[in-house]
Design an enzyme around this catalytic site. Sequence first.
Site, mmCIF file in Angstrom:
data_model
loop_
_atom_site.group_PDB
_atom_site.id
_atom_site.type_symbol
_atom_site.label_atom_id
_atom_site.label_comp_id
_atom_site.label_asym_id
_atom_site.label_seq_id
_atom_site.Cartn_x
_atom_site.Cartn_y
_atom_site.Cartn_z
ATOM 1 N N HIS A 17 36.473 38.989 35.249
ATOM 2 C CA HIS A 17 37.556 39.640 35.756
ATOM 3 C C HIS A 17 37.455 40.803 36.602
ATOM 4 O O HIS A 17 36.522 41.308 36.654
ATOM 5 C CB HIS A 17 38.145 40.135 34.324
ATOM 6 C CG HIS A 17 38.604 39.268 33.131
ATOM 7 N ND1 HIS A 17 39.153 38.015 33.522
ATOM 8 C CD2 HIS A 17 38.555 39.328 31.878
ATOM 9 C CE1 HIS A 17 39.045 37.308 32.514
ATOM 10 N NE2 HIS A 17 39.077 38.064 31.613
ATOM 11 N N THR A 18 38.453 40.829 37.118
ATOM 12 C CA THR A 18 38.329 41.963 38.311
ATOM 13 C C THR A 18 38.411 43.554 37.741
ATOM 14 O O THR A 18 39.104 43.520 36.766
ATOM 15 C CB THR A 18 39.760 41.995 39.353
ATOM 16 O OG1 THR A 18 39.907 40.716 40.023
ATOM 17 C CG2 THR A 18 39.691 42.990 40.248
ATOM 18 N N SER A 19 37.372 44.141 38.074
ATOM 19 C CA SER A 19 37.259 45.299 37.257
ATOM 20 C C SER A 19 37.640 46.343 38.191
ATOM 21 O O SER A 19 37.778 47.720 37.912
ATOM 22 C CB SER A 19 35.614 45.555 36.971
ATOM 23 O OG SER A 19 34.972 45.420 38.104
ATOM 24 N N ARG A 20 37.932 46.246 39.499
ATOM 25 C CA ARG A 20 38.348 47.316 40.588
ATOM 26 C C ARG A 20 38.773 46.670 41.755
ATOM 27 O O ARG A 20 38.505 45.746 41.988
ATOM 28 C CB ARG A 20 37.340 48.599 40.825
ATOM 29 C CG ARG A 20 36.005 47.622 41.591
ATOM 30 C CD ARG A 20 35.022 48.621 41.879
ATOM 31 N NE ARG A 20 33.886 47.803 42.370
ATOM 32 C CZ ARG A 20 33.551 47.962 43.785
ATOM 33 N NH1 ARG A 20 34.401 48.652 44.552
ATOM 34 N NH2 ARG A 20 32.684 47.367 44.522
ATOM 35 N N TRP A 55 46.270 44.640 39.570
ATOM 36 C CA TRP A 55 45.896 45.863 39.966
ATOM 37 C C TRP A 55 47.135 46.233 40.981
ATOM 38 O O TRP A 55 46.645 46.508 42.034
ATOM 39 C CB TRP A 55 44.632 46.071 40.701
ATOM 40 C CG TRP A 55 43.778 45.942 39.563
ATOM 41 C CD1 TRP A 55 43.164 45.003 38.834
ATOM 42 C CD2 TRP A 55 42.655 47.086 38.858
ATOM 43 N NE1 TRP A 55 42.120 45.293 37.759
ATOM 44 C CE2 TRP A 55 41.950 46.702 37.986
ATOM 45 C CE3 TRP A 55 42.664 48.505 39.451
ATOM 46 C CZ2 TRP A 55 40.998 47.279 37.375
ATOM 47 C CZ3 TRP A 55 41.933 49.268 38.468
ATOM 48 C CH2 TRP A 55 41.061 48.696 37.537
#
Length: 247
Positions: free
Chosen positions: A22-25, A129
């Site tokens: 998954h996208t972490s940042r 995000w």
Amino acid sequence: MSFPWETSAGANAPAAGGPHQHTSRPIVTGTSVLGIKYRDGVMLAADTLCSYGTLAMFKDAKRLTTVGDNTLVGAGGEYSDFQKIQHMLEDITGDDRNYDDGYNHSPSEIYHYLRAVMYQRRNKMNPLWNNLLIGGFKDGEAFLGSVDMIGTAFTDDFLATGFGAHLALPILRKRWHPDMEEGEARELLEDCLRVLFYRDCRALNKVQVAKATAEGTIVSDPYTISTNWSSASFMQNAGNLQGDGGW
């Protein structure tokens, strides 16, 4: 017999049963979005810069979009996640057209839909995000709401995301009033964007403004706002570095 994590895969394919990635940042990000109600409707504003980390890389990224005939959405944060949200909203407007029953989702419904989407993605540990502003005008009533990346949602007469929540909100609190005319509202938002350009390293003076009124929604083409660097705090050298210092 083999277990899922023992299944072989090609060089470029993840192993079956392997961990989810998954996208972490966020990587390519936009900064503040501003929104206010005024006498005839709602107005949103944002600049057109998307930064790759600290690099001001994409200077024509449009972060304001229309949804149907009466709703606006503006986004800060990861730009690719905003594109994902746009595709989801296009599915909703497509359904409205296909049903052909004369009904369009209201700004409040889009706001509650996005709140549910953001909260669900947060619960799956795979958030989008973004910090979103949703504005619109329907049935003679203006609407303005905010949804963040974990699904926290609220409404108000004026809102700001990103650095705007620190730098623009004090200006909005001081100058906003409910009977603002369109020109006055636009001037206020431009003044806030100008301050953000001075003080936020991820901001740009190329901006867009969008409005939602009883006549519908419209998003302006990008344009450049004027700036003034003659302030004493910008002119005075710091650190006694003989012209080579900061302010």
